[in-house]
Design an enzyme around this catalytic site. Sequence first.
Site, PDB file in Angstrom:
ATOM      1  N   PRO A 149       0.836  -1.207   0.000  1.00  0.00           N
ATOM      2  CA  PRO A 149       0.000   0.000   0.000  1.00  0.00           C
ATOM      3  C   PRO A 149       0.872   1.259   0.000  1.00  0.00           C
ATOM      4  O   PRO A 149       1.912   1.278   0.669  1.00  0.00           O
ATOM      5  CB  PRO A 149      -0.801  -0.091   1.305  1.00  0.00           C
ATOM      6  CG  PRO A 149      -0.503  -1.408   1.908  1.00  0.00           C
ATOM      7  CD  PRO A 149       0.638  -2.046   1.186  1.00  0.00           C
ATOM      8  N   GLY A 200       1.978   5.287   0.570  1.00  0.00           N
ATOM      9  CA  GLY A 200       1.790   6.470   1.432  1.00  0.00           C
ATOM     10  C   GLY A 200       1.487   6.157   2.881  1.00  0.00           C
ATOM     11  O   GLY A 200       1.000   7.014   3.599  1.00  0.00           O
ATOM     12  N   GLY A 217       3.897   4.445   5.005  1.00  0.00           N
ATOM     13  CA  GLY A 217       5.110   4.157   5.770  1.00  0.00           C
ATOM     14  C   GLY A 217       5.720   2.792   5.517  1.00  0.00           C
ATOM     15  O   GLY A 217       6.535   2.340   6.316  1.00  0.00           O
ATOM     16  N   ASP A 247      15.521   3.658   3.564  1.00  0.00           N
ATOM     17  CA  ASP A 247      14.546   2.748   2.953  1.00  0.00           C
ATOM     18  C   ASP A 247      15.108   2.072   1.708  1.00  0.00           C
ATOM     19  O   ASP A 247      14.951   0.867   1.505  1.00  0.00           O
ATOM     20  CB  ASP A 247      13.276   3.520   2.554  1.00  0.00           C
ATOM     21  CG  ASP A 247      12.416   3.846   3.755  1.00  0.00           C
ATOM     22  OD1 ASP A 247      12.895   3.684   4.885  1.00  0.00           O
ATOM     23  OD2 ASP A 247      11.262   4.268   3.559  1.00  0.00           O
TER      24      ASP A 247
HETATM   25  O1  PMV Z   1       6.955   6.898   7.174  1.00  0.00           O
HETATM   26  P1  PMV Z   1       8.238   6.537   6.564  1.00  0.00           P
HETATM   27  O2  PMV Z   1       8.350   5.128   6.180  1.00  0.00           O
HETATM   28  O3  PMV Z   1       8.622   7.461   5.438  1.00  0.00           O
HETATM   29  O4  PMV Z   1       9.383   6.657   7.704  1.00  0.00           O
HETATM   30  C1  PMV Z   1       9.896   7.868   8.133  1.00  0.00           C
HETATM   31  C2  PMV Z   1      10.922   7.616   9.190  1.00  0.00           C
HETATM   32  C3  PMV Z   1      11.382   8.894   9.881  1.00  0.00           C
HETATM   33  O5  PMV Z   1      12.291   8.481  10.909  1.00  0.00           O
HETATM   34  C4  PMV Z   1      10.232   9.608  10.528  1.00  0.00           C
HETATM   35  C5  PMV Z   1      12.094   9.848   8.925  1.00  0.00           C
HETATM   36  C6  PMV Z   1      13.453   9.378   8.411  1.00  0.00           C
HETATM   37  O6  PMV Z   1      13.913   9.925   7.371  1.00  0.00           O
HETATM   38  O7  PMV Z   1      14.111   8.526   9.029  1.00  0.00           O
END
Ligand code: PMV
Length: 317
Positions: free
Chosen positions: A102, A104, A106, A152
Amino acid sequence: MKSVASAPGKIILFGEHFVVHGTKAVLCSIDKRITATSQFVDERIVRIRSSLGEAEMDIDSLDNLENVQQKFMRPFFHVAKKTLMENSTKQGIEITIESEIPAGVGLGSSSSACVAVTASVNGLFRKLSSEEVVKIAIQAERTIFEQNSGADSSVSTFGGLVSYDLKSGFQPIPSRNDLSFIISNSAQVHNTQDVVRQVRQFKEKNEDLFNRLCKEEMDIINNAIISLRENNLNKLGLLMLKNHELLKQIGVSTEKIDLLIKEAKKTAHGAKITGAGGGGCIIALVDNSNIKDTLDNLRKISDCFIAKIDYDGLQYV
Ligand code: PMV
């Protein structure tokens, strides 16, 4: 000729937000993937097809990515343009993106799409190494999210369980835990950059409290890394709940998220937000003893699915 590559999404087990301010995070890739298929077309265009929409651009108008209306597609056009230029070809490219993740909420869908598209488009000319792919994928993602840490894309490319901090980058956590999670979607779409900004404001107003919370987070993570090595699910679950309390204190939970955690806690080993919060998903740690009950309960109030750790990372199909 078709070139096909796939890359996994991710969850953050511990440390989101605090990692931006210098602590560690623990992430893993999950067994839900995005697959990109690239092929040449005769026109000098780049065409992208995905379940979120389709777009087609003349290669020469891609010098300025602002021309791409659907912002989430800019990284893919960036990769296609760069690859076509480097290989001095007269042809265009069509890229088809298929996702099990899915968007947007996380779960790293944007990064895994960048990784899969980079490998697939370049694979029309030459199979890149994982190190080459991750570099290009991070650059591509920065066309829409400049401060992107690269966390990521890295976990999507290499797979498995890793710790990350701003100073030392990535460290694989040497374990092959066969953990199972239920991912429950609050259906509240979040914007990571906005939530990160809110947390920065919180930190500015509550400097001492924030520093204390960072220390608590560091303790949680050090213990979590030991529990992961020992495969101690009870301890890991408790640490996840503790981590969620810290995330609540910095204001990134929502009523819906709290409700999902309350429900998950009844049967799972532990549960917490994964990612930026402000909506998005929670993860609940389960095993054979509690997976069914947890899933049944969470399904009454949310869309959810089971995920396991992926140890493969980027794959050419
Ligand atoms: O929601 P996501 O999967 O984009 O995770 C963001 C993670 C944070 O720690 C909030 C930001 C980051 O760049 O590490």
